[in-house]
Design an enzyme around this catalytic site. Structure first.
Site, PDB file in Angstrom:
ATOM      1  N   ILE A   1       0.861  -1.174   0.000  1.00 28.14           N
ATOM      2  CA  ILE A   1       0.000   0.000   0.000  1.00 28.14           C
ATOM      3  C   ILE A   1       0.906   1.235   0.000  1.00 28.14           C
ATOM      4  O   ILE A   1       1.754   1.389   0.880  1.00 28.14           O
ATOM      5  CB  ILE A   1      -0.936   0.021   1.222  1.00 28.14           C
ATOM      6  N   LYS A   2       0.717   2.102  -0.983  1.00 32.83           N
ATOM      7  CA  LYS A   2       1.569   3.286  -1.107  1.00 32.83           C
ATOM      8  C   LYS A   2       0.989   4.438  -0.301  1.00 32.83           C
ATOM      9  O   LYS A   2      -0.176   4.805  -0.468  1.00 32.83           O
ATOM     10  CB  LYS A   2       1.709   3.696  -2.583  1.00 32.83           C
ATOM     11  N   ILE A   3       1.821   4.996   0.561  1.00 34.56           N
ATOM     12  CA  ILE A   3       1.448   6.143   1.380  1.00 34.56           C
ATOM     13  C   ILE A   3       2.471   7.251   1.136  1.00 34.56           C
ATOM     14  O   ILE A   3       3.670   7.011   1.251  1.00 34.56           O
ATOM     15  CB  ILE A   3       1.432   5.766   2.879  1.00 34.56           C
TER      16      ILE A   3
END
Length: 372
Positions: A139-141
């Site tokens: 998951i890209k944050i």
């Protein structure tokens, strides 16, 4: 034809593709990249999805179904993008298994409009992990100020994270701090640290683009001599910071508990200035334990004529620091540049996401026959 990609892999650089579309999955071309070009991962972002879905190849049936259900455009976009990521993760699953979870991963980004909202970012990360439902997902944050505590909390929940939009060395150190804090919290909850992974996406080419523009405006001989040096120097000093962190006692304690290092990932590696070698941000950033996520053109250029000569990062830190210091002396503010790039990075992804929503809404209305 050289086998530069194989040599790059042998030097400890994981080759990821910075692109994805449904046609790549269904045509088998993604599988061919794994088999023939040593690709072991995939990254996506709002711009990539906007391009893929706007092209329309392979999305018509799902869009028609979504239109028939009268879903909101936000739900439609999430159903489409998570379907692509899920299917791509299945294609890469053998790589994930073969590398013990290190590679074979596909990244999907939280809604960029949430970049400055910690609580909403965490909620979105949880939702995306649930929707995709594959162990080989990142998951890209974004590494905004609000993103840092979101990274810690997401890692603490056992969700693997790709931290994106890192431009500054200071922010990168804060990202590594956030990762370690998240692992410590996960350990306190009794989670198995060996199942949690992370990469830190340090952006490269955009640094040269902005700094070169400012150097051209200054126009002196000293300024001109610094063109094309900042991005590589910045990334090399980031790797030095990474080495310092993983050699520290705090990390060693986590490592003994089974934690995985947060690998540096070189992002934005497509060369923007045609005056520079098109493999510049690959050949000059070869170091063990790193990831280089390349657009297709950069991947093909590296395969065709990239010269991989071994580690090109170790032993360069003194010169890299000198290059960045020289920028300040000619009047380029490093702090101003990296803050601008972070702000612009979030804005560009928001713009791409809005464009994706707009184009998807138009398709939903067309397929629904234009009815209210």
């Amino acid at each position: 034809m050289t086998d530069a990609l194989k040599r790059l892999s042998q030097e400890g650089v994981a080759i990821w593709l910075d692109d994805l579309s449904r046609s790549m999955i269904t045509s088998g071309s993604l599988g061919e990249l794994l088999d023939q070009q040593h690709v072991v991962g995939v990254t996506t972002n709002p711009s990539i999805f906007q391009k893929a879905i706007s092209a329309g190849d392979g999305y018509e049936e799902q869009l028609a179904d979504l239109a028939a259900r009268r879903v909101t455009v936000e739900e439609a976009v999430r159903m489409i993008t998570t379907a692509d990521v899920r299917d791509a993760a299945d294609v890469l699953r053998p790589v994930y298994e073969a590398t013990g979870g290190l590679d074979g991963r596909v990244s999907i980004e939280v809604d960029p409009r949430l970049a400055h909202n910690t609580r909403a970012t965490v909620a979105e990360a949880k939702q995306l992990a649930w929707l995709v439902d594959r162990p080989n997902t990142f998951i890209k944050i974004p590494a905004t100020r609000a993103g840092l505590p979101a990274i810690t909390e997401t890692i603490a929940r056992g969700i693997s994270v790709n931290v994106t939009l890192i431009f500054s060395l200071e922010r990168y150190r804060e990202v590594m701090e956030a990762y370690q804090a998240g692992l410590e919290q996960a350990q306190a909850k009794g989670l198995d640290l060996s199942t949690i992974y992370s990469v830190a996406s340090f952006f490269v080419s955009r640094v040269d683009t902005e700094i070169d523009k400012r150097l051209a405006e200054i126009g002196t001989e000293q300024a001109t001599a610094l063109r094309g040096k900042a991005a590589v120097a910045n990334a090399r000093l980031a790797y030095q910071a990474y080495e310092e962190v993983i050699s520290g006692e705090r990390w060693q304690v986590l490592s003994r508990a089974g934690a995985n290092p947060q690998r540096p990932l070189w992002a934005s590696t497509g060369v923007k200035d045609p005056a520079y070698p098109d493999t510049l941000y690959v050949t000059e950033l070869v170091a063990p334990g790193t990831v280089n996520t390349m657009p297709d053109a950069t991947l093909r250029a590296t395969e065709d004529h990239g010269e991989i000569t071994g580690n090109t990062v170790g032993g360069t830190y003194e010169q890299a620091r000198a290059d960045l210091d020289a920028l300040e002396r000619v009047g380029v503010s490093y702090d101003d540049v990296v803050q601008l790039l972070e702000d612009e990075g979030v804005e560009k992804f928001e713009t791409a996401w809005t464009g994706l929503l707009d184009s998807t809404q138009a398709e939903l209305e067309r397929l629904a026959g234009g009815e209210d």
